[in-house]
Design a protein around this motif. Structure first.
Motif, PDB file in Angstrom:
ATOM      1  N   GLY A  76      98.880  -9.044 -63.848  1.00 42.59           N
ATOM      2  CA  GLY A  76      97.456  -8.686 -63.832  1.00 42.59           C
ATOM      3  C   GLY A  76      96.560  -9.864 -63.492  1.00 42.59           C
ATOM      4  O   GLY A  76      95.353  -9.699 -63.340  1.00 42.59           O
ATOM      5  N   GLY A  80      95.295 -17.182 -69.105  1.00 43.37           N
ATOM      6  CA  GLY A  80      94.262 -18.193 -69.318  1.00 43.37           C
ATOM      7  C   GLY A  80      94.386 -19.375 -68.376  1.00 43.37           C
ATOM      8  O   GLY A  80      93.460 -19.682 -67.612  1.00 43.37           O
ATOM      9  N   GLY A  84      99.783 -17.044 -63.335  1.00 42.18           N
ATOM     10  CA  GLY A  84     100.169 -16.039 -62.345  1.00 42.18           C
ATOM     11  C   GLY A  84     100.013 -16.567 -60.924  1.00 42.18           C
ATOM     12  O   GLY A  84     100.183 -15.825 -59.961  1.00 42.18           O
ATOM     13  N   GLY A 134      96.683  -4.525 -75.453  1.00 41.98           N
ATOM     14  CA  GLY A 134      95.598  -5.374 -75.948  1.00 41.98           C
ATOM     15  C   GLY A 134      94.246  -4.687 -75.926  1.00 41.98           C
ATOM     16  O   GLY A 134      94.145  -3.479 -75.660  1.00 41.98           O
ATOM     17  N   ILE A 135      93.196  -5.473 -76.165  1.00 38.95           N
ATOM     18  CA  ILE A 135      91.869  -4.903 -76.407  1.00 38.95           C
ATOM     19  C   ILE A 135      90.943  -4.967 -75.187  1.00 38.95           C
ATOM     20  O   ILE A 135      89.776  -4.628 -75.294  1.00 38.95           O
ATOM     21  N   VAL A 136      91.473  -5.432 -74.044  1.00 39.95           N
ATOM     22  CA  VAL A 136      90.668  -5.435 -72.806  1.00 39.95           C
ATOM     23  C   VAL A 136      91.511  -4.743 -71.732  1.00 39.95           C
ATOM     24  O   VAL A 136      92.628  -5.179 -71.428  1.00 39.95           O
ATOM     25  N   THR A 139      93.551  -6.223 -68.534  1.00 37.22           N
ATOM     26  CA  THR A 139      94.663  -7.175 -68.705  1.00 37.22           C
ATOM     27  C   THR A 139      95.962  -6.580 -68.156  1.00 37.22           C
ATOM     28  O   THR A 139      96.226  -5.391 -68.328  1.00 37.22           O
ATOM     29  N   GLY A 140      96.774  -7.417 -67.511  1.00 37.08           N
ATOM     30  CA  GLY A 140      98.046  -6.952 -66.963  1.00 37.08           C
ATOM     31  C   GLY A 140      99.035  -6.598 -68.066  1.00 37.08           C
ATOM     32  O   GLY A 140      99.207  -7.353 -69.020  1.00 37.08           O
ATOM     33  N   LEU A 144     101.120  -9.569 -70.628  1.00 41.06           N
ATOM     34  CA  LEU A 144     100.829  -9.281 -72.042  1.00 41.06           C
ATOM     35  C   LEU A 144     102.110  -8.890 -72.775  1.00 41.06           C
ATOM     36  O   LEU A 144     102.417  -9.413 -73.852  1.00 41.06           O
ATOM     37  N   GLY A 149     102.167  -9.217 -77.118  1.00 46.84           N
ATOM     38  CA  GLY A 149     101.237  -8.094 -77.065  1.00 46.84           C
ATOM     39  C   GLY A 149     100.717  -7.637 -78.413  1.00 46.84           C
ATOM     40  O   GLY A 149     101.452  -7.038 -79.190  1.00 46.84           O
ATOM     41  N   GLY A 199     113.036 -13.858 -65.221  1.00 46.26           N
ATOM     42  CA  GLY A 199     113.142 -13.065 -64.004  1.00 46.26           C
ATOM     43  C   GLY A 199     111.831 -12.344 -63.759  1.00 46.26           C
ATOM     44  O   GLY A 199     110.888 -12.453 -64.550  1.00 46.26           O
ATOM     45  N   VAL A 201     110.068  -8.980 -63.840  1.00 45.13           N
ATOM     46  CA  VAL A 201     110.189  -7.606 -64.324  1.00 45.13           C
ATOM     47  C   VAL A 201     109.439  -6.707 -63.352  1.00 45.13           C
ATOM     48  O   VAL A 201     108.262  -6.950 -63.041  1.00 45.13           O
ATOM     49  N   LEU A 317      83.133  -8.670 -69.732  1.00 45.29           N
ATOM     50  CA  LEU A 317      84.097  -9.706 -69.331  1.00 45.29           C
ATOM     51  C   LEU A 317      84.655  -9.442 -67.934  1.00 45.29           C
ATOM     52  O   LEU A 317      85.857  -9.219 -67.757  1.00 45.29           O
ATOM     53  N   TRP A 323      86.845 -19.508 -68.633  1.00 43.06           N
ATOM     54  CA  TRP A 323      87.499 -19.287 -69.931  1.00 43.06           C
ATOM     55  C   TRP A 323      88.276 -20.526 -70.339  1.00 43.06           C
ATOM     56  O   TRP A 323      89.012 -21.103 -69.537  1.00 43.06           O
ATOM     57  N   ASN A 458     105.004 -20.943 -66.066  1.00 45.82           N
ATOM     58  CA  ASN A 458     104.819 -20.125 -67.274  1.00 45.82           C
ATOM     59  C   ASN A 458     104.796 -21.089 -68.448  1.00 45.82           C
ATOM     60  O   ASN A 458     104.871 -22.301 -68.266  1.00 45.82           O
TER      61      ASN A 458
HETATM   62  C1  LIG Z   1      90.040 -10.742 -71.360  1.00 47.09           C
HETATM   63  C2  LIG Z   1      91.395 -10.909 -71.954  1.00 47.09           C
HETATM   64  C3  LIG Z   1      91.751 -10.185 -73.078  1.00 47.09           C
HETATM   65  C4  LIG Z   1      93.017 -10.328 -73.643  1.00 47.09           C
HETATM   66  N1  LIG Z   1      93.354  -9.588 -74.749  1.00 47.09           N
HETATM   67  C5  LIG Z   1      94.606  -9.653 -75.248  1.00 47.09           C
HETATM   68  C6  LIG Z   1      94.997  -8.822 -76.328  1.00 47.09           C
HETATM   69  O1  LIG Z   1      94.223  -8.039 -76.851  1.00 47.09           O
HETATM   70  N2  LIG Z   1      96.270  -8.915 -76.774  1.00 47.09           N
HETATM   71  C7  LIG Z   1      97.170  -9.760 -76.214  1.00 47.09           C
HETATM   72  O2  LIG Z   1      98.318  -9.779 -76.653  1.00 47.09           O
HETATM   73  N3  LIG Z   1      96.814 -10.580 -75.192  1.00 47.09           N
HETATM   74  C8  LIG Z   1      95.561 -10.534 -74.702  1.00 47.09           C
HETATM   75  N4  LIG Z   1      95.191 -11.352 -73.663  1.00 47.09           N
HETATM   76  C9  LIG Z   1      96.122 -12.389 -73.196  1.00 47.09           C
HETATM   77  C10 LIG Z   1      97.063 -11.814 -72.169  1.00 47.09           C
HETATM   78  O3  LIG Z   1      98.155 -11.246 -72.848  1.00 47.09           O
HETATM   79  C11 LIG Z   1      97.561 -12.939 -71.240  1.00 47.09           C
HETATM   80  O4  LIG Z   1      96.462 -13.483 -70.564  1.00 47.09           O
HETATM   81  C12 LIG Z   1      98.613 -12.452 -70.258  1.00 47.09           C
HETATM   82  O5  LIG Z   1      99.206 -13.578 -69.661  1.00 47.09           O
HETATM   83  C13 LIG Z   1      98.031 -11.557 -69.203  1.00 47.09           C
HETATM   84  O6  LIG Z   1      99.036 -10.981 -68.418  1.00 47.09           O
HETATM   85  P1  LIG Z   1      98.799 -10.727 -66.844  1.00 47.09           P
HETATM   86  O7  LIG Z   1      99.947  -9.951 -66.330  1.00 47.09           O
HETATM   87  O8  LIG Z   1      97.437 -10.178 -66.643  1.00 47.09           O
HETATM   88  O9  LIG Z   1      98.779 -12.228 -66.369  1.00 47.09           O
HETATM   89  P2  LIG Z   1      99.344 -13.033 -65.100  1.00 47.09           P
HETATM   90  O10 LIG Z   1      98.353 -14.137 -64.944  1.00 47.09           O
HETATM   91  O11 LIG Z   1      99.582 -12.172 -63.936  1.00 47.09           O
HETATM   92  O12 LIG Z   1     100.728 -13.582 -65.635  1.00 47.09           O
HETATM   93  C14 LIG Z   1     100.845 -14.239 -66.845  1.00 47.09           C
HETATM   94  C15 LIG Z   1     102.226 -14.832 -67.047  1.00 47.09           C
HETATM   95  O13 LIG Z   1     103.193 -13.787 -67.083  1.00 47.09           O
HETATM   96  C16 LIG Z   1     104.144 -13.932 -66.048  1.00 47.09           C
HETATM   97  N5  LIG Z   1     104.360 -12.629 -65.423  1.00 47.09           N
HETATM   98  C17 LIG Z   1     103.404 -11.765 -65.019  1.00 47.09           C
HETATM   99  N6  LIG Z   1     103.982 -10.656 -64.535  1.00 47.09           N
HETATM  100  C18 LIG Z   1     105.307 -10.828 -64.630  1.00 47.09           C
HETATM  101  C19 LIG Z   1     106.430 -10.026 -64.294  1.00 47.09           C
HETATM  102  N7  LIG Z   1     106.275  -8.828 -63.786  1.00 47.09           N
HETATM  103  N8  LIG Z   1     107.662 -10.526 -64.527  1.00 47.09           N
HETATM  104  C20 LIG Z   1     107.829 -11.747 -65.075  1.00 47.09           C
HETATM  105  N9  LIG Z   1     106.803 -12.546 -65.414  1.00 47.09           N
HETATM  106  C21 LIG Z   1     105.555 -12.089 -65.193  1.00 47.09           C
HETATM  107  C22 LIG Z   1     103.544 -14.920 -65.079  1.00 47.09           C
HETATM  108  O14 LIG Z   1     104.535 -15.684 -64.467  1.00 47.09           O
HETATM  109  C23 LIG Z   1     102.681 -15.780 -65.952  1.00 47.09           C
HETATM  110  O15 LIG Z   1     103.435 -16.811 -66.514  1.00 47.09           O
HETATM  111  C24 LIG Z   1      93.950 -11.210 -73.066  1.00 47.09           C
HETATM  112  C25 LIG Z   1      93.595 -11.942 -71.935  1.00 47.09           C
HETATM  113  C26 LIG Z   1      92.336 -11.795 -71.376  1.00 47.09           C
HETATM  114  C27 LIG Z   1      91.953 -12.607 -70.188  1.00 47.09           C
END
Ligand SMILES: Cc1cc2nc3c(=O)[nH]c(=O)nc-3n(C[C@H](O)[C@H](O)[C@H](O)COP(=O)(O)OP(=O)(O)OC[C@H]3O[C@@H](n4cnc5c(N)ncnc54)[C@H](O)[C@@H]3O)c2cc1C
Length: 466
Positions: A76, A80, A84, A134-136, A139-140, A144, A149, A199, A201, A317, A323, A458
């Motif tokens: 996603g 922080g 990604g 999560g609460i937003v 978020t990917g 998460l 999570g 790996g 996912v 947000l 951030w 990571n």
């Molecule tokens: C506004 C906001 C609100 C949030 N609220 C919460 C919350 O309520 N609860 C909570 O637990 N967390 C929360 N988070 C934190 C969130 O869990 C992390 O920011 C998380 O890394 C977001 O995942 P992403 O896939 O969007 O990130 P990305 O930036 O895409 O990836 C994050 C990490 O995961 C790895 N990754 C991503 N996709 C894969 C995949 N398919 N296979 C293997 N590795 C992968 C990447 O290599 C990287 O290291 C929040 C973050 C934000 C910005």
């Protein structure tokens, strides 16, 4: 006829094999494609492979490994420190993988790796089901989930990983495997908390639960009542049914409608909740807290569809804000810790900057510490301090505030923090501390599945030396 031939380089073969797009620095949409959620992070990958399917992911992993490229995986894009993406190298961008298939009979949902939690909430809500995310809602799901999570359903259903049944994974050597309790159980153990270390996912299978209309929303008090609210919340939570998901935070009343004008820009304490039950029950439950503390500025709890509370913060947000994050796990929220929080939060450099304490109790505590990679099952809260502002000019102040706040409260907290609430400037050993006794086992699994640390952009787990 000319003598010219088309040169077949590894690069052209890579491009010809992909069904999705390969985005380069020279492309007009390169800047849009590389932009991350956190506007403070500015990374410039050489190539972005926007994968269309699993075959593309396999091709991209093989290409990165064979060419010795730095490789980042983007779910996603909400991480922080921007893990990604990477400077130079190749980004595997999964944002096109948006499939969600709900199986209402078995109460499961198959989720492709480019989904946000909002994508899944939308799909499951039609069936009266939900997965703990999560609460937003922007978020990917991938990042998460792989980090653990936490969210409104955590007290009752555990972390997101506690609802994970299986995952499809492309390994560093290009093999495609399914990880579950039965297949590759070591890998399945490691990806439940160990992040993207093992790996890529490509899809997740989650257990879903009956959740439909919830009694939910925010209650805000003036900052002068923060001590009363935080101490009362501590006891209230302990005695509340697990169907109540609720967290306490130190925030600012946003200077915008519909917030009461007299309070715009004033520091506040907030409790934000979602009760999975009737409005009457939810109201009665929250009245126990409300009776124990001074009257709030406003109480906006009401019955609403679960996806509405899941996306409550989205509008405040948008992508591109600055951030700076710091996290910790809290064993016990003492009175002294509350005082320190209140003093530090009062120095917040911007209206959006916040501190939240998410409960780590109930179902999370019931899972043994070594059942998944995520080991801090004995905490009571996961704390996040987030300095947030639209202006890049504020970046320094956000960092300074986050660091000073964390330094002041850390002595009350546990050693490690939630890897999803960390930047990339943590002290040496902090990631290791976050996994505690599980770290050595994680290193062994890493050595088996990714011995050369191809997946290192990571919160990295170094492979055990073989
Ligand atoms: C506004 C906001 C609100 C949030 N609220 C919460 C919350 O309520 N609860 C909570 O637990 N967390 C929360 N988070 C934190 C969130 O869990 C992390 O920011 C998380 O890394 C977001 O995942 P992403 O896939 O969007 O990130 P990305 O930036 O895409 O990836 C994050 C990490 O995961 C790895 N990754 C991503 N996709 C894969 C995949 N398919 N296979 C293997 N590795 C992968 C990447 O290599 C990287 O290291 C929040 C973050 C934000 C910005």
């Amino acid at each position: 006829m000319t003598d010219a031939t088309l040169e077949q380089t590894p690069d052209t073969t890579f491009q010809q094999t992909l069904r999705g797009r390969l985005i380069r620095k020279s492309d007009s949409d390169y800047d849009a494609a590389r932009a991350l959620y956190n506007g403070m992070i500015d990374k410039r990958p050489n190539l972005i492979a926007r994968c269309a399917d699993v075959a593309d992911v396999i091709t991209a992993v093989n290409y990165a490994r064979e060419q010795g490229l730095l490789l980042a995986i983007r779910g996603g894009g909400h991480n922080g420190p921007g893990l990604g993406s990477c400077d130079g190298g190749l980004v595997i961008d999964l944002s096109l993988l948006k499939g969600v298939r709900v199986d209402p009979a078995n109460q499961t949902v198959r989720v492709e790796a480019g989904c946000t939690s909002g994508d899944v909430d939308h799909a499951t809500h039609a069936f009266g089901l939900a997965v703990p995310f999560g609460i937003v809602s922007t978020t990917g799901v991938a990042g998460l989930t792989l980090g653990g999570g936490t969210g409104y359903l955590t007290r009752k259903r555990g972390l997101t990983i506690d609802s994970l049944l299986e995952a499809d994974v492309v390994l560093a050597d290009g093999r495609f495997v399914t990880a579950s309790l039965e297949q590759h159980p070591d890998l399945f153990w490691a990806i439940r908390g160990g992040g993207g270390n093992f790996g890529v996912v490509t899809s997740f299978l989650f257990k879903a639960y009956p959740v439909s209309i919830v009694y939910a929303g925010p209650i805000f008090w003036e900052a002068t009542h923060a001590k009363a609210v935080m101490s009362a919340f501590r006891e209230f939570l302990r005695q509340s049914p697990e169907d109540l998901g609720s967290f306490v935070g130190l925030k600012t009343v946003p200077s915008m409608d519909p917030f009461p004008k007299d309070y715009w820009g004033r520091r506040a304490c907030a409790v934000i909740s979602s009760y999975n039950g009737s409005a009457a029950e939810g109201e009665e439950l929250m009245s126990r807290l409300l009776k124990a503390v001074p009257p709030p500025i406003f109480n906006w709890m009401s019955a609403m569809p679960f996806p509405a509370i899941q996306s409550l913060f989205d509008a405040f947000l948008p992508q591109g804000l600055q951030w700076y994050w710091k996290g910790d796990f809290v064993k016990a929220l003492t009175d002294e810790a509350i005082d320190t929080h209140i003093a530090q939060a009062a120095q917040a450099p911007s209206e959006l900057s916040l501190m939240h304490l998410y409960p780590i109790d109930g179902a999370v505590n019931r899972v043994p510490k070594d059942a998944t990679a995520w080991s801090v099952r004995d905490a009571t809260f996961s704390m996040v301090i987030a300095g947030i502002d639209p202006s890049p000019d504020k970046a320094k102040a956000l960092k300074e505030w986050g660091r000073a706040y964390w330094k002041a409260v850390h002595p009350f907290n546990m050693e490690g923090g939630y890897v999803n609430f960390m930047m990339d400037d943590e002290s040496a050993g902090r990631v290791q501390a976050s996994y505690g006794a599980n770290y050595a086992r994680l290193q062994a699994v890493k050595a088996k599945y990714d011995p050369k640390n191809l997946f290192r952009v990571n919160q990295n787990i170094e492979p055990a030396s073989v």
